[in-house]
Design an enzyme around this catalytic site. Structure first.
Site, short mmCIF file in Angstrom:
data_model
loop_
_atom_site.label_atom_id
_atom_site.label_comp_id
_atom_site.label_asym_id
_atom_site.label_seq_id
_atom_site.Cartn_x
_atom_site.Cartn_y
_atom_site.Cartn_z
CB CYS A 60 12.44 0.35 5.19
SG CYS A 60 11.66 1.46 6.38
CB THR A 61 8.86 2.36 1.16
OG1 THR A 61 9.31 0.89 0.84
CG2 THR A 61 10.07 2.52 -0.58
#
Length: 185
Positions: A60-61
Site C-alpha cells: 500500500c501507499t
C-alpha cells in the site's frame, strides 16, 4: 497473596517498559526528511488480526506529513477487496525524536511507535508496540520510496523482526500491486 499479585504485576510492567526501551530509535532523527510518499514493502506482526488477514494483504501507499504542532499525519491507502480504503492516523510526537504515540479511536489500542532506522531517501524501518485490553503485540513495518527494495534491505527487515521475537510465519514481504497506488494523494 496480594503482595504476590503486586510483584507479578510489577514484573510484567517492568518487562513491558524494558521491551519498549529495547527498541532503538534512529540517531539524529530528522522528522522533516521522513515526510512524503512511502510504499509499505514488509509487514511483520504477532497480532491475531495479522494472522487472520495475512493472506489478503498487499502493498500500500503511505503519505507522511507534519502538522503545525509537529506531529505526523499518516495517511495509508490500501486495496481491500475491489475497493481502495484510506486510513488517517495522527502520530503524536514524544520527548524522544523518532518516537511517537497513537491511540486507535476504533479499537482503543495504544501504539508506541519507533522509527528504528532510515536513510530517508530509500527505506524506513518502523517498530510499534501495541497495547490493548486483550493483550499486547508487536508490529514491524518496512517502507520504501519505490515499489522495490534490495535483497539486503529485505533481509535487514526480516532479521530485525526476528530480533523482536517474531517468527518467520509472522513476517511478510507484501505482494506488489498497482491497485490503489495511483489513488493515494
Amino acid at each position: 497473596m496480594q503482595a504476590t499479585l503486586l510483584s507479578i504485576f510489577g514484573l510484567a510492567l517492568l518487562g513491558t517498559l524494558h521491551a519498549q526501551d529495547s527498541i532503538p530509535v534512529q540517531a539524529d532523527f530528522q522528522q522533516d526528511k521522513l515526510t512524503g510518499r512511502w510504499y509499505s514493502i514488509g509487514l511483520a506482526s504477532n497480532s491475531n488480526w495479522f494472522k487472520e488477514k495475512r493472506h489478503l494483504m498487499k502493498m500500500c501507499t503511505t503519505i507522511i506529513s507534519t502538522t503545525a504542532e509537529g506531529n505526523l499525519e499518516v495517511t495509508s491507502t490500501y486495496p481491500k477487496g475491489d475497493q481502495c480504503v484510506t486510513r488517517n492516523s495522527l502520530y503524536t510526537k514524544t520527548e524522544q525524536p523518532g518516537r511517537f504515540s497513537y491511540t486507535s479511536p476504533r479499537w482503543g489500542s495504544k501504539h508506541n511507535i519507533h522509527v528504528v532506522e532510515t536513510n530517508y531517501e530509500e527505506y524506513a524501518l518502523v517498530a510499534t508496540q501495541i497495547s490493548k485490553s486483550t493483550g499486547s503485540s508487536t508490529m514491524v513495518l518496512l517502507y520504501s520510496r519505490t515499489k522495490e527494495l534490495s535483497p539486503e534491505r529485505l533481509e535487514m527487515f526480516t532479521q530485525f523482526s526476528r530480533e523482536q521475537g517474531l517468527t518467520d510465519d509472522e513476517i511478510l514481504i507484501l505482494p506488489q500491486t498497482d491497485k490503489c497506488m495511483a489513488d493515494a494523494a
